[in-house]
Structure formats: structure tokens, C-alpha cells
Design an enzyme around this catalytic site. Structure first.
Site: not given
Ligand code: F6R
Length: 615
Positions: A2, A27, A75, A101-102, A488, A492, A495, A511, A610
Site C-alpha cells: 500500500c 507498493r 494491496w 498501510n498495514g 531466480e 522472474k 512472476e 530425481h 514491491k
């Protein structure tokens, strides 16, 4: 999570808040809203969607006039993203307005209590509970807004950054923080409030960062009063001069922030080692390490905690620290670490890696390690962030603002910092020869030029992306130092393109994952010359016999993999320990191009944010 923006002053608040929200969309971006005091009354407009949707809506709904206002980009935590759950939220009387925010963890019990006293709720949010709690306290105790906020926050369990004002007293905005960042921009005749400084950079470089458990009452023409929420003691505001400028947070001619940030890596890596890597003198100078050398040298082990991409950088660091400095390393997901009663002693050094410096799980892991007496070192990008402040010492990555939600330059600069630390410790411990040390410094210094070389494969990677963009799944394989790069690369891709992708150690393929391979499965294999090359070539043979499509990331001039693979992407040669800094570049570009070709929102992928300030 947020983004919060507020303004109180003599300018029109609307454009400042809207432009500020756009900069904070990294955010969170599932809904947005604004509240303005237009000189007579409170005007609120909010909507599910992005800030552009809010602009469209507010055009029809409100007069965009007023010198006081607050805005929010969300968010979602409590309540699905919809118009009603969007912020700002208004108290039952219609007088108080809040953005938040929170998470308020005890909101259900507070809500029950308020309902029993006649309050009603329109949304499913914890935020609407908080604003009514503030209203209730203000009435019951007959106190001013600032005091009511303080009393209410002392009843709250959770995390927050909030901004509140009263339409009957619009010359005052009250803000507070616990666990979520909040900055005040101090202008000539006005004040700006924001989750980070980007919304007010063009107006002022003077900023006050609120500390946890602090609140501020900001009064037009009268200034700011900062207090501790718990004990009401006054705090002297510390105004700092910001060093970042506007160009750093704009796209600079690139289509997306992610692409800009990928291309910024040569400079970002140079900025990271500048003044630290002194090749001529053959030394590494890092104050945070130097000042705490004893702690590092006496450490029984190093524990690295981080999340996501930063965790991958931690995995690379595990190889580097163990290889060069011969110190045992454990790499932990910050979120798991704190929930399994870990054994931590005073002889442990904990390194916390975080781009944003605000990740709640990493922050919690730090607090836990500190409480057990460990020495905690931070590797952060955002200067002055919560993690940077919470750690005993640290080293910034100096990558510059990273705005694209998918982390790119943060990853390579984190690896750069961690390599410098490992080399410095190796030198101090005598686990590296002077010749080897010098060689590493030389090679590290050449990395930015080599990243530039690697970036030249862009057009070639675009063509490969065109071929595989419709693939429903992809596998990424690597060994040793390049195993974390495989993880990584897969992260990438998934996402930003929403293609399912998995990273595996190349040898582990046999395996299980090998069962997935058929002629439709693209497999990206990192097969550089110095990283168990022959073994990886055997793995490639195994894929080939099962008809998988192979994209090899190889060292310039490679012959063997070229013969086997469907495509190869070359990167310059370097030391094995530094190869992740190069092999990750084509993987970033591959994800980027595929996502663009699929029409995805590269900089703001769905469901992500983010800065993950909730656990
Ligand atoms: C992936 C990504 C995330 C972050 C993770 C940790 O591209 O950006 O996985 O790496 O949320 O964030 P920081 O580094 O800010 O602690």
C-alpha cells in the site's frame, strides 16, 4: 504494501497526490482512492483498479480542488479489492477520514466492541474499524484528534502507517507508523506525507522519516510535533537532505522500469563497488565490516535470511562465503526461520538481505536474532529503511531506486556486496592467497563491462522469446554457483509472465523433474565453462534424448553445448564465483520479452507488490 500520499499546504493537493500515488503504485495497485477537503466539505473518490482508473472516476465524482488531502494505492489484506474496501475510509459521523498501510490484527474484537456501541461498517477492512475506534475515543474522552489517534493506537495490535484528518479541522493532519514506512517532506509553506520520498522529490529534498511507534501532528503554518505513541514523549524532528533525484525514479526512455533497471546494471554494480574495491592498493574497504571484523572472524557460522530474489542472492553468497572465506553458512527463508525456534547464539552473525529494507518477515527474523544476542548485518538498497536501521551494521547496495516489481539490479548488486564481504573476510582469515585475491578484484572490476556485453544479446533473446512465449511450463537448470541463478530465472519468468517455471539443480533433474520433459518442454540450462561444465553437458544430453527444447546459457565461444542445444545465449567468461552476475542477465531479458509479448503488465504483475510489509 500500500502506498500513502498526503498533502497540506497552499498548492492544489489533487495533482500532487495523484502523481505521488502513481510513483507508489509499486507498493500495491489493486485499488486507489483520494480524500480532499475542498474548503467546505470532504470529497472522497475511490475505486477498484489503478490510479488511472481513480483519475477517470474522480473526474466525474468530485471537484478536484483543495489544499489538504490524502490518497492511497492498495494491496489488499482484509477484504477483496473492490470499491467499498478501497481507502480512504470515513468514520460513522462522516467527519474523520483515514488511509492505512498495514494490518490491525485485533480488528475483529475491536469491531465487535464498536458494533455493540452502535457503530456500523460498510467495508470488510480493518481500516474502517480503526477510524471508528479513533472517532469513538475522540468522543468518549473528549480529546483532540491527535490524542484520540494516540489512545486508539495504544489499543491496537498490528502494523500500520496511517494518515488521518478531520473535515472540521482540515488545517491538521495526523500520521503515525509502526512497521510500515512513512516520510514527511518539509516544503516552504507546506508538508507532504508519503510511504517513500518519491512523491515529493520535485517539491522538496528535506525529509523527516518517522520511526516506529512515532506519530506526528502536522499543522499548516505551525509545523510538526512528533511524539512517541506509547509514552507521549516529544521527539526532536531530524530533517535530512535527500540525495536521490527525479531522473532516478523515471523511465528515462525505456518502455518499462524493469527494462531500464536491467540496463542500469553495469552502472549499479560499479556504484556498488565504488570506493570499496581498491584494486591498485589491493584492498577492500567497507566500514560496516571493518568496524565489526572481530564479530565476523569469531563467528561460528553465518546465517543469511531473506525472501524471494534476495534469498536467491543469499544462496549465491553461501557458495561464495564457504568457498572463499571458509565459514559455514546457512541460508534461510526469513518467514520460516522465525517460526521454527531456531538455535541462535552470540557467536552467530546474521546477514539480512533486502532490497526494500521493509520486508516484514526479514525484519522479524532480525529482531529474533538480536534478541538471542547474534550480531546482525544488513544488506539493503533503500537508504534509511527499517532493516537498515534495525541492524547493528550494514552495507548498502547503492543500486538506486528499483521500481519494477520484479527485482533485477537489486539481485546483482546484492551479490556484488556479498562478494566484497566474502573477499574481505577471506583476506582477513588468510583463506585466499594474495594472487587470488588480486585476481578476484580485477575480475569483479571488469564485471560491469561484461554485463554490457551480455546485454548485447537482447535482440537474439527477443527472437528466442518469440518461439517459446506460449509454453505453459519451463524448467531452469544450473549447478553450483548457477543453481540459485536457475531459481531466480524461474522466479522472474513466473512472476511477470505467469508461465509456470521451476528451477532445479541440474543433477537433481534425474530425481523427478525429468518426467516432465517431452518435445514441448523448454529447458533453460546454465552451462558456463567453469561451472561443472562436463557434468552439465551430460545433463543436456539426457534432456536431448527425451526431446526437450534446450536453451543454453554458455560462455562466449562455446562449442559443445552449441552442438546439442536448440539455442544458445553467450555471456563473457569470468571466474566461476562471479558467473551469476552475468548468467542472470539473459534470464532477466528472456522473462521481460516473453511477458511483454504476452501483453502482461511487466512493472506491476498481478497480486504482487514491491515492498512486502505484511507477514
Ligand atoms: C522478485 C521480488 C521479490 C523480492 C522479495 C524480497 O522479483 O522482487 O521476491 O525479492 O519480496 O524483497 P526485499 O528484497 O525488498 O526484502
Amino acid at each position: 504494501m500500500c502506498g500513502i500520499v498526503g498533502y497540506i499546504g497552499t498548492r492544489e493537493a489533487y495533482p500532487i497526490i495523484i502523481e505521488g500515488l502513481k510513483r507508489l503504485e509499486y507498493r500495491g495497485y489493486d485499488s486507489a482512492g483520494i480524500a480532499l477537503y475542498d474548503g467546505k466539505d470532504l470529497k472522497v473518490s475511490k475505486t477498484k483498479g489503478k490510479v488511472v482508473d481513480l483519475e477517470e472516476r474522480s473526474e466525474k465524482e468530485i471537484t478536484k480542488h483543495g489544499n489538504v488531502g490524502i490518497g492511497h494505492t492498495r494491496w489488499a489484506t482484509h477484504g477483496v479489492p473492490n470499491d467499498v474496501n478501497s481507502h480512504p475510509h470515513i468514520s460513522n459521523s462522516g467527519e474523520l477520514v483515514i488511509i492505512h498501510n498495514g494490518i490491525i490484527e485485533n480488528y475483529e474484537s475491536l469491531k465487535k466492541e464498536l458494533i455493540s456501541r452502535g457503530y456500523t461498517f460498510k467495508s470488510d477492512t480493518d481500516t474502517e474499524v480503526l477510524i471508528n475506534l479513533i472517532e469513538d475515543v475522540k468522543r468518549q474522552e473528549n480529546v483532540k484528534l491527535g490524542k484520540a489517534v494516540q489512545i486508539a493506537l495504544n489499543q491496537v495490535i498490528g502494523a500500520y502507517a496511517i494518515a488521518v484528518f478531520d473535515k472540521n479541522k482540515p488545517e491538521e493532519v495526523v500520521i503515525a507508523r509502526l512497521g510500515s514506512p512513512l516520510a514527511i517532506g518539509v516544503g516552504k509553506d507546506d508538508f507532504f506525507i508519503a510511504s517513500d520520498a518519491s512523491p515529493f522529490l520535485e517539491y522538496t529534498k528535506d525529509a523527516i522519516y518517522l520511526e516506529d511507534e512515532e506519530m506526528a501532528i502536522i499543522r499548516l503554518h505551525k509545523g510538526i510535533k512528533i511524539r512517541k505513541i506509547k509514552d507521549d514523549s516529544l521527539v526532536d524532528p531530524y530533517v535530512q537532505k535527500l540525495q536521490i533525484n527525479l531522473e532516478q525514479i523515471e523511465k528515462g526512455g525505456f518502455d518499462h522500469f524493469m527494462l531500464k533497471e536491467i540496463h542500469e546494471q553495469p552502472k549499479a554494480i560499479t556504484d556498488t563497488y565504488r570506493g570499496r574495491l581498491l584494486r591498485q592498493e589491493a584492498i577492500i574497504k567497507m566500514a560496516g565490516v571493518e568496524d565489526n571484523m572481530k564479530k565476523f572472524l569469531n563467528a561460528d557460522r553465518i546465517i543469511i535470511v531473506a525472501c524471494g530474489t534476495s534469498w536467491h542472492a543469499g544462496l549465491v553468497a553461501e557458495y561464495i562465503f564457504e568457498d572463499l572465506a571458509r565459514v559455514p553458512v546457512e541460508v534461510e527463508y526469513a518467514s520460516e526461520f522465525r517460526y521454527r525456534n531456531p538455535i541462535i547464539t552470540e557467536k552467530d552473525v546474521l546477514i539480512a538481505i533486502s532490497q526494500s529494507g521493509e520486508t516484514a518477515d526479514t525484519l522479524a527474523a532480525i529482531k529474533l536474532a538480536k534478541s538471542k544476542g547474534a550480531f546482525v548485518f544488513g544488506v539493503c538498497n533503500v537508504v534509511g529503511s527499517s532493516i537498515a536501521r534495525e541492524t547493528h551494521a550494514g552495507a548498502y547496495t547503492h543500486a538506486g531506486p528499483e521500481i519494477g516489481v520484479a527485482s533485477t539490479k537489486a539481485f546483482t548488486t546484492q551479490i556484488t556486496v556479498l562478494t566484497l564481504i566474502a573477499l574481505r573476510l577471506a583476506r582477513a582469515k588468510g583463506t585466499i592467497s594474495s594472487t587470488d585475491f588480486r585476481h578476484h578484484l580485477l575480475e569483479l572490476e571488469m564485471i560491469p563491462k561484461k554485463v554490457e556485453e551480455a546485454l548485447k544479446s537482447d535482440a537474439h533473446i527477443r527472437k528466442i522469446s518469440e518461439i517459446y512465449k506460449e509454453a505453459p511450463n519451463m524448467l531452469y537448470l544450473g549447478r553450483g554457483y548457477n543453481f540459485p541463478v536457475a531459481l531466480e530465472g524461474a522466479l522472474k519468468l513466473k512472476e511477470i509472465s505467469y508461465i509456470h517455471a521451476e528451477g532445479y539443480p541440474a543433477a537433481e533433474m534425474k530425481h523427478g523433474p525429468i518426467a516432465l520433459i517431452d518435445e514441448n518442454m523448454p529447458i533453460i540450462v546454465i552451462a558456463t565453462k567453469k561451472g561443472h561444465y562436463e557434468k552439465v553437458v551430460s545433463n543436456i544430453q539426457e534432456i536431448k534424448s527425451r526431446k526437450g527444447k534446450i536453451i543454453g546459457i554458455v560462455t562466449e565461444g562455446d562449442v559443445q553445448v552449441k552442438e546439442l542445444a536448440d539455442h544458445v545465449i553467450e555471456v563473457p567468461e569470468t571466474l566461476e564465483s562471479l558467473s551469476p552476475l552475468l548468467t542472470t542477465i539473459p534470464l532477466q531479458l528472456l522473462s521481460y520479452h516473453i511477458a511483454v509479448m504476452l501483453g502482461k503488465n511487466v512493472d506491476q504483475p498481478r497480486n504482487l507488490a514491491k515492498s512486502v510489509t505484511v507477514e
